[in-house]
Scaffold this motif. Structure first.
Motif, short mmCIF file in Angstrom:
data_model
loop_
_atom_site.label_atom_id
_atom_site.label_comp_id
_atom_site.label_asym_id
_atom_site.label_seq_id
_atom_site.Cartn_x
_atom_site.Cartn_y
_atom_site.Cartn_z
N MET A 1 0.81 -1.21 0.00
CA MET A 1 0.00 0.00 0.00
C MET A 1 0.85 1.26 0.00
O MET A 1 0.31 2.37 0.14
N ASP A 2 2.17 1.14 -0.15
CA ASP A 2 3.04 2.31 -0.09
C ASP A 2 2.80 3.24 -1.27
O ASP A 2 3.05 4.43 -1.19
N GLY A 3 2.35 2.68 -2.39
CA GLY A 3 1.88 3.52 -3.48
C GLY A 3 2.93 4.02 -4.44
O GLY A 3 2.78 5.13 -4.98
N VAL A 4 3.98 3.24 -4.70
CA VAL A 4 4.97 3.62 -5.72
C VAL A 4 4.65 2.82 -6.99
O VAL A 4 4.92 1.62 -7.06
N GLY A 5 4.09 3.48 -7.98
CA GLY A 5 3.73 2.81 -9.21
C GLY A 5 4.96 2.32 -9.96
O GLY A 5 5.93 3.05 -10.11
#
Length: 482
Positions: free
Chosen positions: A121-125
């Motif tokens: 869920m850290d959100g680095v695409g």
């Protein structure tokens, strides 16, 4: 405020001293804050034991008047119709379920800066999750272990600068079980925009010499999406909590507080022993957050001003006392430490990796910039290469202490963010640390600093530049916790 006045020297002077302790945050190029409350959204609470409600965050084209009237509106990217997006609020212990619906023409993902959540869920695409394609959606599920002030903004390998620079971003506030007693809790998000005289956002060219080196420095600041200064009326004697977040692509600023005493109670979302900024100033790099308490004077008409020290100074917010006097708050302005963070790090047991940052421009003897020295094929190098998802900087077992040395051999101040963890800034002789946790540290030009933390969060985690153009061009690495 003129466009020209927003273009400070790219060279800044942050060098933490060995015994800076509580004053250590006050000696760099830094910040801009202040303003009017942005929209705030709290997911509706459901019955105990039920699935948390799902909130929707829609990224789509929008319009905003970034400069004062009669300036026209600017085409931007908005979240739920506004920039910044809603200030999301949950209580400690709650889970936030948030569906990002991408109705833009760009791939997206949202990084939750400072949140020590699950790696997925850290959100680095392109690293921890697939980018959310145009027309697609992604559900974030966040259960923060800490109360605090966090920032969300786009972060994609090779593609962060444009969606952020067009307006996407916002704040996440996790409220304490026992919040501080204040009369106003004010989220303040500062952004800058590179606008032409026609109020149109200028084209994005991350690999141009200027952007590749210094990053995309805007020509106009906004505070909570509005032109500064923003006026906020409060009662005489009121206590105000300012939650400050720097959402600029690249701008590193310094803040000054005039007309009032400001006390810092949290750094990067983590509570600290309360302190007053040295010379009433604070450093503020992209991604950095501060929580401050301001006790307003008890007489009507008193003014407290927060100014960005850019050019001759840009007033960002004015707190003005109006109306009936409030009884002064006598309770101490202090937050309880987050109990899940370690009280100490056993430095003698630590793994000691190193990061060497090079590129951007040649380091001249006087640390002057030489844009002709740029290698645009590899403008930034970390340990000799650019960000590579194939091999970690270090792989350690959960609970391992890490002392990370970061050396900056460039002509630029380097704000570096450790994902999924909070760290201590060590004194130069490794004989102690500053009395606050951070997730973003500024490494001065030509200097080497050490940070220490316990690798407690399983998964693959980035260590990245918070200047988005530098991140897009490879200024990142990663480590693994098993």
């Amino acid at each position: 405020m003129t466009d020209k006045g927003l273009l400070p020297s790219l060279r800044s002077s942050l060098m933490p001293t060995r015994r800076a302790t509580l004053a250590g945050l006050g000696a760099a190029t830094t910040i801009a804050l202040a303003g009017r409350a942005s929209s705030q959204a709290r997911p509706p609470a459901g019955p105990a034991g039920t699935e948390p409600p799902l909130s929707l965050l829609v990224a789509a084209p929008g319009k905003a008047r970034l400069r004062p009237a009669p300036a026209g509106e600017t085409d931007i990217l908005a979240l739920n119709g506004a920039s910044p997006g809603p200030a999301l609020r949950i209580k400690l212990g709650e889970t936030l379920r948030l569906k990002l619906d991408n109705r833009t023409a760009l791939p997206l993902s949202l990084h939750w800066q400072g949140l020590r959540g699950a790696a997925a869920m850290d959100g680095v695409g392109g690293f921890g999750q697939p980018p959310v394609a145009p027309g697609a959606s992604f559900e974030y599920r966040l259960t923060p272990p800490d109360a605090g002030t966090f920032l969300y903004r786009p972060l994609l390998v090779g593609g962060s600068s444009e969606p952020a620079g067009r307006g996407l971003g916002g704040m996440l506030i996790v409220e304490e079980a026992e919040p501080l007693a204040v009369d106003l809790d004010l989220p303040v998000m500062v952004a800058d925009w590179l606008l032409g005289d026609d109020h149109v956002i200028r084209p994005f060219a991350a690999a141009s010499p200027e952007n590749a080196a210094g990053g995309r420095l805007g020509s106009w600041l906004t505070v909570n999406g509005a032109p500064p200064p923003q006026r906020v009326a409060v009662a005489p004697g009121a206590r105000v909590r300012l939650r400050l977040a720097n959402a600029c692509n690249a701008r590193i600023m310094r803040l000054r507080f005039d007309g009032v005493k400001a006390s810092v109670v949290a750094v990067d979302g983590q509570p600290t022993d309360t302190f007053e900024p040295v010379r009433a100033q604070l450093p503020f790099a992209p991604g950095t957050r501060y929580d401050l308490i301001v006790d307003m004077p008890e007489e009507p008409g008193a003014t407290a001003i927060v100014t960005a020290l850019i050019g001759a100074g840009v007033p960002l917010v004015r707190l003005v006392t109006e109306g009936a006097k409030k009884a002064a708050v006598t309770a101490p302005a202090a937050l309880k430490p987050n109990p899940t963070l370690p009280a100490a790090v056993r430095l003698q047991d630590a793994v000691r990796p190193q990061i060497l940052i090079e590129g951007g421009a040649k380091v001249m003897p006087e640390l002057k910039l030489d844009l002709a020295g740029l290698d645009l094929s590899k403008p930034w190098r970390v340990n000799g290469g650019v960000g590579d998802a194939g091999k970690p900087l270090v792989s350690v077992k959960r609970g391992t202490p890490i002392v990370l040395a970061i050396e900056n051999r460039t002509a630029f101040l380097q704000p570096i963010h450790v994902h999924g963890h909070c760290f201590r800034l060590l004194h130069p002789l490794d004989d102690g640390w500053e009395p606050y946790f951070m997730d973003t540290v500024q490494i001065p030009e030509g200097k080497r600093l050490h940070i220490a933390f316990i690798a407690e969060n399983p998964g693959r985690w980035m260590i990245s530049s918070t200047v988005l153009e530098r991140f897009d061009l490879g200024l990142w690495t990663w480590f693994e916790v098993t």
